[in-house]
Design a protein around this motif. Structure first.
Motif, short mmCIF file in Angstrom:
data_model
loop_
_atom_site.label_atom_id
_atom_site.label_comp_id
_atom_site.label_asym_id
_atom_site.label_seq_id
_atom_site.Cartn_x
_atom_site.Cartn_y
_atom_site.Cartn_z
N PRO A 1 0.82 -1.22 0.00
CA PRO A 1 0.00 0.00 0.00
C PRO A 1 0.85 1.26 0.00
N THR A 2 0.22 2.36 -0.39
CA THR A 2 0.82 3.69 -0.26
C THR A 2 0.37 4.27 1.09
N VAL A 3 1.33 4.61 1.94
CA VAL A 3 1.04 4.99 3.33
C VAL A 3 1.26 6.49 3.51
N THR A 4 0.29 7.15 4.15
CA THR A 4 0.41 8.58 4.47
C THR A 4 -0.13 8.82 5.88
N LEU A 5 0.40 9.86 6.53
CA LEU A 5 -0.07 10.29 7.84
C LEU A 5 -0.24 11.80 7.81
N THR A 6 -1.48 12.26 7.98
CA THR A 6 -1.80 13.69 7.90
C THR A 6 -2.73 14.05 9.06
N SER A 7 -3.08 15.34 9.13
CA SER A 7 -4.04 15.82 10.12
C SER A 7 -5.01 16.77 9.43
N ASP A 8 -6.22 16.89 9.98
CA ASP A 8 -7.20 17.80 9.42
C ASP A 8 -7.47 18.95 10.38
N THR A 9 -8.37 19.84 10.00
CA THR A 9 -8.64 21.05 10.78
C THR A 9 -9.35 20.76 12.09
N SER A 10 -9.96 19.61 12.23
CA SER A 10 -10.66 19.26 13.47
C SER A 10 -9.75 18.52 14.45
N VAL B 1 -7.72 16.17 20.67
CA VAL B 1 -8.20 17.49 21.08
C VAL B 1 -7.77 17.81 22.51
N ASN B 2 -7.91 16.87 23.41
CA ASN B 2 -7.57 17.11 24.82
C ASN B 2 -6.24 16.49 25.20
N SER B 3 -5.44 16.11 24.22
CA SER B 3 -4.18 15.44 24.51
C SER B 3 -3.04 16.44 24.61
N THR B 4 -2.09 16.14 25.50
CA THR B 4 -0.90 16.97 25.65
C THR B 4 0.33 16.30 25.07
N LEU B 5 0.16 15.22 24.31
CA LEU B 5 1.28 14.50 23.74
C LEU B 5 1.94 15.31 22.64
N PRO B 6 3.28 15.31 22.57
CA PRO B 6 3.97 16.08 21.52
C PRO B 6 3.90 15.45 20.14
N THR B 7 3.83 14.09 20.09
CA THR B 7 3.82 13.39 18.80
C THR B 7 2.84 12.23 18.86
N VAL B 8 2.48 11.75 17.68
CA VAL B 8 1.67 10.55 17.54
C VAL B 8 2.33 9.70 16.46
N THR B 9 2.30 8.38 16.64
CA THR B 9 2.97 7.45 15.74
C THR B 9 1.97 6.48 15.15
N CYS B 10 2.07 6.28 13.83
CA CYS B 10 1.21 5.34 13.11
C CYS B 10 2.06 4.18 12.63
N LEU B 11 1.64 2.94 12.95
CA LEU B 11 2.34 1.73 12.52
C LEU B 11 1.49 1.01 11.48
N LEU C 1 3.96 12.07 13.49
CA LEU C 1 3.33 13.36 13.25
C LEU C 1 3.56 14.23 14.47
N ASP C 2 4.19 15.40 14.26
CA ASP C 2 4.46 16.34 15.34
C ASP C 2 3.21 17.16 15.60
N LEU C 3 2.60 16.95 16.75
CA LEU C 3 1.34 17.64 17.06
C LEU C 3 1.56 19.11 17.40
N SER C 4 2.79 19.51 17.73
CA SER C 4 3.03 20.91 18.11
C SER C 4 2.83 21.84 16.93
#
Length: 294
Positions: free
Chosen positions: A128-137, A183-193, A205-208
């Motif tokens: 597969p082609t793998v991507t990790l993004t974020s949206d406005t919400s 939304v209510n998380s204070t984590l600096p990053t999130v990881t997708c496996l 993905l750097d949430l900052s």
């Protein structure tokens, strides 16, 4: 005791029938690579004919006759050929393999010793082609597109708020998408496996960089640039207004006392007006309108 012996004999005959039955081979190959389907003919008697068939109504027939040293194809792709010399090893080679080659194959070898049949099942794997993004919400989106089989998606740290959806395509591939909100998380990053038979990928993905304060910071920066630009334009217009006033005062001096003292024909000229070009440029110009209060 007699019943036990009867059961053991039946099991022995069952095992013998399974061993002597047709050979079965399962092959999994990534799309674009080489697929080799074996046809293990081990008899010492030379073969007379080897025939490969793909099980479908309009699929190919790939045959070899040893007495004529001749190979024939019927509805077969040019990507299909013998891996080795069919006299010694009638293995089938498909390169490059694609999704249309997937299916069940039969190899039949004919010799003076009899007919031998071997079965193969070809499975084509598509990474597969793998991507990790974020949206406005403020939702992270991990997407594994057009893979076969469907990829497995997991998150670090794990969360019970993640949701998944699948899209099945007509060619047998699958697109799997996983969503997780922070939304209510204070984590600096999130990881997708992403786990798949053809590939394993880890994306971060750097949430900052997706915090709501960033747009306001950019807006403030734009406003500051606009303010500096406005002050700069104001200073430029002030300088031009000052030069214009000096030019007007200087033009009131008689021409005979400035440049044309030795020319009698210009003696009657009292005042030289500013050039017409300057009047056309500044005729609607009012320096007082561009002053700004600080």
């Amino acid at each position: 005791m007699t019943q036990t012996q009867a059961v053991l004999v039946a099991l022995l005959f069952l095992l013998m029938s399974l061993v002597e039955g047709p050979a079965y081979n399962m092959v999994s190959v990534e799309a674009g690579h080489e697929a080799v389907l074996s046809c293990p003919y081990t008899s010492k008697v030379p073969l007379l004919m080897a025939i490969w068939k793909m099980k479908c109504s309009t699929c190919c027939l790939f045959a070899y006759r040893s007495d004529r040293t001749e190979t024939r194809k019927l509805n077969c792709s040019e990507r299909m050929m013998w891996k080795y010399s069919p006299d010694s090893d009638p293995a089938l080679r498909i390169y490059p393999v694609n999704l249309g080659d997937e299916g069940n194959y039969t190899c039949e070898v004919v010799s003076s010793a009899g007919n031998f049949i071997f079965f193969s099942s070809l499975t084509v794997i598509v990474p597969p082609t793998v991507t990790l993004t974020s949206d406005t919400s403020r939702v992270a989106v991990c997407r594994a597109s057009v893979g076969k089989p469907a990829a497995d998606i997991s998150w670090i740290p794990a969360s019970d708020r993640s949701t998944e959806e699948e899209v099945h395509h007509l060619n047998g591939t699958v697109t799997r998408v996983s969503y997780i909100g922070w939304v209510n998380s204070t984590l600096p990053t999130v990881t997708c496996l992403v786990t798949h038979p053809a590939t394993n990928q880890t994306l971060f993905l750097d949430l900052s960089y997706t915090r709501p304060s960033l747009p306001y910071l950019l807006m403030g920066g734009s406003a500051g640039v606009a303010a500096v630009s406005g002050v700069t334009l104001c200073l430029i217009f002030r300088c031009r207004a000052s030069r214009l006033r000096k030019l007007a005062h200087g033009s009131a001096v008689p021409a005979a006392t400035k440049t044309f003292r030795s020319i009698p024909s210009l003696a009657k000229t009292d005042v030289i007006k500013p050039p017409i070009l300057s009047e056309s440029i500044y005729q609607n110009y009012n320096p007082g309108t561009i002053y700004m209060n600080y």
